[in-house]
Design a protein around this motif. Sequence first.
Motif, PDB file in Angstrom:
ATOM      1  N   VAL A 132     -59.217 -52.112 114.916  1.00 24.07           N
ATOM      2  CA  VAL A 132     -59.023 -50.834 113.757  1.00 24.07           C
ATOM      3  C   VAL A 132     -57.796 -51.079 113.178  1.00 24.07           C
ATOM      4  N   TYR A 133     -56.793 -49.914 113.745  1.00 24.72           N
ATOM      5  CA  TYR A 133     -56.128 -49.429 113.520  1.00 24.72           C
ATOM      6  C   TYR A 133     -55.005 -51.174 112.727  1.00 24.72           C
ATOM      7  N   ALA A 134     -54.873 -51.715 114.128  1.00 21.99           N
ATOM      8  CA  ALA A 134     -53.999 -52.778 114.134  1.00 21.99           C
ATOM      9  C   ALA A 134     -54.286 -53.547 112.530  1.00 21.99           C
ATOM     10  N   GLY A 135     -55.834 -53.858 112.947  1.00 25.21           N
ATOM     11  CA  GLY A 135     -56.341 -54.503 111.416  1.00 25.21           C
ATOM     12  C   GLY A 135     -55.453 -54.221 110.189  1.00 25.21           C
ATOM     13  N   ARG A 136     -55.747 -52.221 109.789  1.00 25.08           N
ATOM     14  CA  ARG A 136     -55.496 -52.030 108.931  1.00 25.08           C
ATOM     15  C   ARG A 136     -53.731 -52.105 108.996  1.00 25.08           C
ATOM     16  N   GLN A 137     -52.820 -51.754 109.951  1.00 25.84           N
ATOM     17  CA  GLN A 137     -51.254 -52.732 109.471  1.00 25.84           C
ATOM     18  C   GLN A 137     -51.572 -53.783 109.342  1.00 25.84           C
ATOM     19  N   ARG A 138     -51.605 -54.639 110.058  1.00 25.50           N
ATOM     20  CA  ARG A 138     -51.323 -56.391 109.035  1.00 25.50           C
ATOM     21  C   ARG A 138     -51.772 -56.500 107.769  1.00 25.50           C
ATOM     22  N   GLY A 139     -52.815 -55.700 107.803  1.00 27.28           N
ATOM     23  CA  GLY A 139     -53.288 -56.135 106.235  1.00 27.28           C
ATOM     24  C   GLY A 139     -54.903 -56.584 105.665  1.00 27.28           C
ATOM     25  N   VAL A 140     -55.138 -57.177 107.063  1.00 23.98           N
ATOM     26  CA  VAL A 140     -56.729 -57.409 106.917  1.00 23.98           C
ATOM     27  C   VAL A 140     -57.556 -57.332 107.208  1.00 23.98           C
ATOM     28  N   LEU A 141     -57.606 -55.801 107.314  1.00 23.57           N
ATOM     29  CA  LEU A 141     -59.423 -54.751 107.649  1.00 23.57           C
ATOM     30  C   LEU A 141     -59.129 -54.126 106.907  1.00 23.57           C
ATOM     31  N   SER A 142     -60.486 -53.995 105.570  1.00 22.21           N
ATOM     32  CA  SER A 142     -60.212 -53.034 103.405  1.00 22.21           C
ATOM     33  C   SER A 142     -60.518 -51.687 104.578  1.00 22.21           C
ATOM     34  N   GLU A 143     -60.145 -50.688 103.624  1.00 24.27           N
ATOM     35  CA  GLU A 143     -59.868 -49.483 103.537  1.00 24.27           C
ATOM     36  C   GLU A 143     -61.812 -49.235 104.258  1.00 24.27           C
ATOM     37  N   ALA A 144     -62.516 -49.708 103.090  1.00 26.20           N
ATOM     38  CA  ALA A 144     -64.091 -49.361 103.487  1.00 26.20           C
ATOM     39  C   ALA A 144     -64.737 -49.772 104.661  1.00 26.20           C
ATOM     40  N   GLU A 145     -63.658 -50.693 105.334  1.00 24.34           N
ATOM     41  CA  GLU A 145     -64.226 -51.429 106.845  1.00 24.34           C
ATOM     42  C   GLU A 145     -64.237 -50.898 107.695  1.00 24.34           C
ATOM     43  N   GLU A 146     -62.332 -49.775 107.767  1.00 24.51           N
ATOM     44  CA  GLU A 146     -61.965 -49.457 108.952  1.00 24.51           C
ATOM     45  C   GLU A 146     -63.061 -47.657 108.500  1.00 24.51           C
ATOM     46  N   ALA A 147     -63.754 -47.631 107.210  1.00 24.34           N
ATOM     47  CA  ALA A 147     -64.445 -46.581 107.088  1.00 24.34           C
ATOM     48  C   ALA A 147     -65.847 -46.608 107.951  1.00 24.34           C
ATOM     49  N   ARG A 148     -66.292 -47.153 107.430  1.00 19.40           N
ATOM     50  CA  ARG A 148     -67.912 -48.105 108.426  1.00 19.40           C
ATOM     51  C   ARG A 148     -67.535 -48.146 110.258  1.00 19.40           C
ATOM     52  N   ILE A 149     -66.890 -48.291 110.535  1.00 15.13           N
ATOM     53  CA  ILE A 149     -66.736 -48.653 111.380  1.00 15.13           C
ATOM     54  C   ILE A 149     -66.231 -47.161 112.226  1.00 15.13           C
ATOM     55  N   ALA A 150     -65.635 -46.629 111.238  1.00 14.04           N
ATOM     56  CA  ALA A 150     -65.094 -44.949 112.188  1.00 14.04           C
ATOM     57  C   ALA A 150     -66.094 -44.159 111.796  1.00 14.04           C
ATOM     58  N   ASP A 151     -67.215 -44.265 111.002  1.00 14.35           N
ATOM     59  CA  ASP A 151     -69.217 -43.406 110.782  1.00 14.35           C
ATOM     60  C   ASP A 151     -69.223 -44.150 112.134  1.00 14.35           C
ATOM     61  N   LEU A 152     -69.704 -45.414 112.549  1.00 14.12           N
ATOM     62  CA  LEU A 152     -70.325 -46.277 113.986  1.00 14.12           C
ATOM     63  C   LEU A 152     -69.245 -45.378 115.301  1.00 14.12           C
ATOM     64  N   ILE A 159     -78.079 -50.818 116.886  1.00 14.16           N
ATOM     65  CA  ILE A 159     -76.802 -50.700 117.110  1.00 14.16           C
ATOM     66  C   ILE A 159     -75.859 -51.560 117.173  1.00 14.16           C
ATOM     67  N   ASP A 160     -75.058 -51.626 116.048  1.00 15.81           N
ATOM     68  CA  ASP A 160     -74.055 -52.380 114.634  1.00 15.81           C
ATOM     69  C   ASP A 160     -72.961 -53.092 116.067  1.00 15.81           C
ATOM     70  N   PRO A 161     -73.437 -54.105 115.842  1.00 10.01           N
ATOM     71  CA  PRO A 161     -72.504 -55.325 116.860  1.00 10.01           C
ATOM     72  C   PRO A 161     -71.141 -55.301 117.012  1.00 10.01           C
ATOM     73  N   VAL A 162     -70.534 -54.170 116.722  1.00  3.82           N
ATOM     74  CA  VAL A 162     -69.014 -54.175 116.294  1.00  3.82           C
ATOM     75  C   VAL A 162     -68.478 -52.516 117.631  1.00  3.82           C
ATOM     76  N   VAL A 163     -70.235 -52.148 118.271  1.00  2.00           N
ATOM     77  CA  VAL A 163     -69.723 -50.747 118.820  1.00  2.00           C
ATOM     78  C   VAL A 163     -70.537 -51.431 119.434  1.00  2.00           C
ATOM     79  N   ALA A 164     -71.743 -52.192 120.270  1.00  2.00           N
ATOM     80  CA  ALA A 164     -72.826 -52.812 120.622  1.00  2.00           C
ATOM     81  C   ALA A 164     -72.162 -52.783 122.301  1.00  2.00           C
ATOM     82  N   PRO A 165     -70.547 -53.213 122.514  1.00  2.00           N
ATOM     83  CA  PRO A 165     -70.170 -53.582 123.798  1.00  2.00           C
ATOM     84  C   PRO A 165     -70.159 -51.934 124.350  1.00  2.00           C
ATOM     85  N   ILE A 166     -69.719 -51.171 124.079  1.00  2.00           N
ATOM     86  CA  ILE A 166     -69.441 -49.996 124.359  1.00  2.00           C
ATOM     87  C   ILE A 166     -71.251 -49.471 125.397  1.00  2.00           C
ATOM     88  N   VAL A 167     -71.714 -49.577 124.377  1.00  2.00           N
ATOM     89  CA  VAL A 167     -72.847 -47.944 124.792  1.00  2.00           C
ATOM     90  C   VAL A 167     -73.946 -49.173 125.065  1.00  2.00           C
TER      91      VAL A 167
END
Length: 608
Positions: A415-435, A567-575
């Motif tokens: 996620v951090y890399a996606g924000r640095q590369r400008g391909v992940l929106s701030e809103a999506e970062e915040a959504r994944i942070a909540d997850l 579970i959201d598919p983004v974090v599903a592999p962890i759980v």
Amino acid sequence: MCGIIGILGKHDVAADLVDSLKRLEYRGYDSAGIATLDNGVLERRRAAGKLRNLENVLREQPLPGASGIGHTRWATHGKPTEDNAHPHATDRVALVHNGIIENFRELRAELADEGVRFESETDTEVVVRLVSRELERGHPPVRAVANVLPRLRGAFALGFLFAGEDDLLIGARHGAPLALGFGDGEMFLGSDALALAPFTDDLLYLDEGDYAVITRAGAEIYDAAGFQVARQRQRLAPGAFVADKGNYRHFMVKEIWEQPEVVGRTVAHYLDASANRFQFPELGAIDFANLQRLTICACGTAYLAGYVARYWFERLARLPVDIDVASEFRYREAPMTPGGLALFISQSGETADTLASLRYARSQGQSILSVVNVTTSTIARESDAVAPTFAGPEIGVASTKAFTCQLSVLLSLAVYAGRQRGVLSEAEEARIADLMMGLPGQFSEALKLEHDIEQMSRDLSRARDVLYLGRGPAFPLALEGALKLKEISYIHAEGYAAGELKHGPIALVDEDMPVIVIAPRDELMDKTVSNIQEVAARGGRIILIGDGDAVRQTGLDNVAALTMPDIDPVVAPIVYAAPIQLLAYHVAVFMGKDVDQPRNLAKSVTVE
């Protein structure tokens, strides 16, 4: 692989040596032994098998002495017998060794030509015989060791105890970890901080090629060239390395149940919850913005964590990823574009193949980032940046909480890399942070399935072969599930990408073949359900790990389902790691296997 302890104490040290070996038994458990100095005379006790066998020997034949060394062995050269157990000794010197002496055959032949008779099949005995020969030639102990070390090839950590030298230990390392502990009029030597935790929190790690001359007054450190050097001492937090099963039957299940806490701790380190932003101050000058390619390299379960991360980096950061097992990568001589980034993953930070691959990547002009659980490890020290996991000590050989903490770090990093590369929106970062902030709760819900998992495990424990299927990030989870089952139950199991079912594995499916399908709710779930139908049509015994939607969509009555929380598919592999860990654990328990110490395996693979 093996565990080493050495003590220059104020009183008889045999009990303390054994206590430390218990903390190191995760590193080896084929045999164990200790040696002490009693009135200047070397005495030793050894036993094949688990450490309790050594304890029985010591009850019958106590071993006095305030100076001693100990060892718990994972066999590399020679069977796990008492003759092959460490310490190896002559009447002049005793030695404990972790690692492999690659040129032991030529050294053994040289000694045999001089009439030396060997008592064991091990590579280690040549070292003790070489040092003993130097002592017979009139060299003092320090010079004797210094003369022998340059002749040894391989990866090793060594601990020497000498007859008539009550106030002397010598430790040496090359490719395997070794730490010194400083006490009040006492000194300690150990494979890692876990061994030394009961005695001191004041530690020093030897650098590559170092050897240490240790007395009760302190230690003198020499580098590979023989020059005296200073190495930094560090103080560890009290109690940081205490290992206790508590009320659990095994360390493995305790560590599975610790995952809500340790994953939460790991996420908290990288997530600024007030801003819903991920932060990696540890990265320093490493920048993902203009990176063309990422190389991931690891072994075993850590490799599978990297495999999951490949999906995250490519989807969330649009960053192409190469991934390879370290034992293959180190020999492929893969061309690497200078200025690239290589990411290495290791629980211990001492995995031999991973470390060798790191050094190759360094030689190819790569920046090095490591994800490790032990920040004082060799891999961590040789990296440009370290993203630590916070799993705490993991004693069970089969990795559980270390795996999910690695995944937590890797998703945060993607996620951090996606924000640095400008391909992940701030809103999506915040959504994944909540997850990710919700992961501890999701883990707790998933662990409530343990009773159902235990019931399923009775039937599964009778299987000879098991097939695991998954798509997308669930594919490496299928590989991990199969690996866990193989590791601790010894049932043959294979993981496959579900889309590959018709390309071969379906030929194995019959009414005796359990097929475990990992099906989180994602864009591939419909296709996975189709694969379930294909298995059912051929009489396969299906265990489905998925949420309510997946269970309903199968439309089958004969599916044994473990219904996961939504579970959201983004974090599903962890759980989703939790049920596959518990499934393997309970199958092994029903089969009466040694869950924490499966045969032929060791926790930290520090030899090739």
